[in-house]
Scaffold this motif. Structure first.
Motif: not given
Length: 299
Positions: A16, A22, A43, A45, A48, A208-209
């Motif tokens: 997060r 994320a 975007g 993830g 990340t 979306q992660g």
């Protein structure tokens, strides 16, 4: 640390940034010796996840294991056993490309001089230029050569061919296939679907992660419809005669495009034979189609 198990093992990873999540329970496993494609738009993830694997970010939840160790606690030791190529390489301005390759290699497990020489020649890299003199593509070449000539177990490649021309992309694919034959493990994140399709043993698609689909490309294709294109010598009076096919498009010249479930290909061919075929192609789903299955409605 040992690598008897997976080279990368992630279960329920959460990361997060303030109120923004994320990564929301991401699972990912990369087996030793495989090239694993990691796909997702900006975007999703993906970056990340890679930063957590590199020990640049600390996970907020879940379990992350890299080469048998913890990427946050064992970061120094692990970075001697892996090489990372980002999508935008920054070099020391006054250091030559050759010096940068040698420095990066010695920070890891050392360099193979013969492999270094071979890669420099194949990527047509001028190693005497200073970092500030290089184009984006040549900076990528420096990082690629340093990574592939290093004595490491794992390559983490995040958009590695960004800035390379098509000829150099082809060279990159050749050398990654060579690394695969040597048993090196590769996590490859790329927006170039053809690149991943040519190289990856397995792929994971992140949205979306969360990883929403993972597996061998052939297995994933088996879940998608096959595309059939044919030129018929006789046009059916009624397309309902082609009930074995889906999404049928047929013009007055007999040019047909349709899709069919993999298990129904033989039935589709039997339905087309009575009309004669002067041309026929049967194409399995591409990696791009698999990707758009998850993202197409958002494009």
């Amino acid at each position: 640390m040992t690598t008897a198990g997976p080279a990368i093992s992630i279960e329920g990873l959460v990361k997060r940034f303030g109120r923004f999540t994320a990564l929301d329970g991401l699972d990912l496993e990369v087996a030793p010796g495989e090239v694993h494609g990691f796909l997702g738009p900006n975007g999703s993830g993906k970056s990340t996840t890679i930063r957590v694997l590199l020990g640049l970010l600390r996970a907020d939840g879940g379990r992350v294991e890299l080469l048998g160790g913890d990427p946050w606690k064992d970061v120094v030791e692990l970075h001697r056993r892996l090489a990372y190529v980002p999508g935008d390489v920054a070099l020391w301005p006054t250091m030559s490309g050759g010096e940068a390759i040698d420095l990066l290699g010695h920070l890891r497990g050392g360099l193979d001089p013969a492999r270094r020489k071979d890669l420099v020649e194949r990527f047509e890299l001028e190693t005497t230029k200073r970092g500030r003199q290089y184009s984006k593509g040549n900076r990528q070449k420096v990082a690629i050569v340093a990574a592939l000539a290093s004595d490491v177990e794992l390559l983490i490649l995040d958009e590695p061919t960004s800035g390379l021309d098509p000829l150099m992309e082809a060279v990159f694919q050749d050398v990654i296939l060579e690394e695969k034959q040597r048993g090196r493990t590769v996590l490859l994140s790329s927006h170039i679907m053809s690149e991943v399709e040519a190289l990856a043993d397995r792929v994971s698609i992140i949205r979306q992660g969360v990883v929403v689909q993972t597996g061998a490309l052939d297995d994933l294709r088996g879940q998608m419809h096959v595309t059939i294109r044919a030129t018929l010598e006789r046009v059916p009076d009624d397309v309902t005669a082609l009930a074995a096919l889906d999404d049928v498009h047929l013009d007055s010249h007999g040019r047909l495009t349709a899709t069919v479930a993999p298990a129904m290909v033989n039935a589709a061919m039997a339905a087309l034979v009575p009309y004669g075929m002067s041309a026929l192609t049967v194409s399995p789903a591409s990696l791009e189609e698999l990707f758009l299955r998850h993202y197409g409605e958002d494009q």
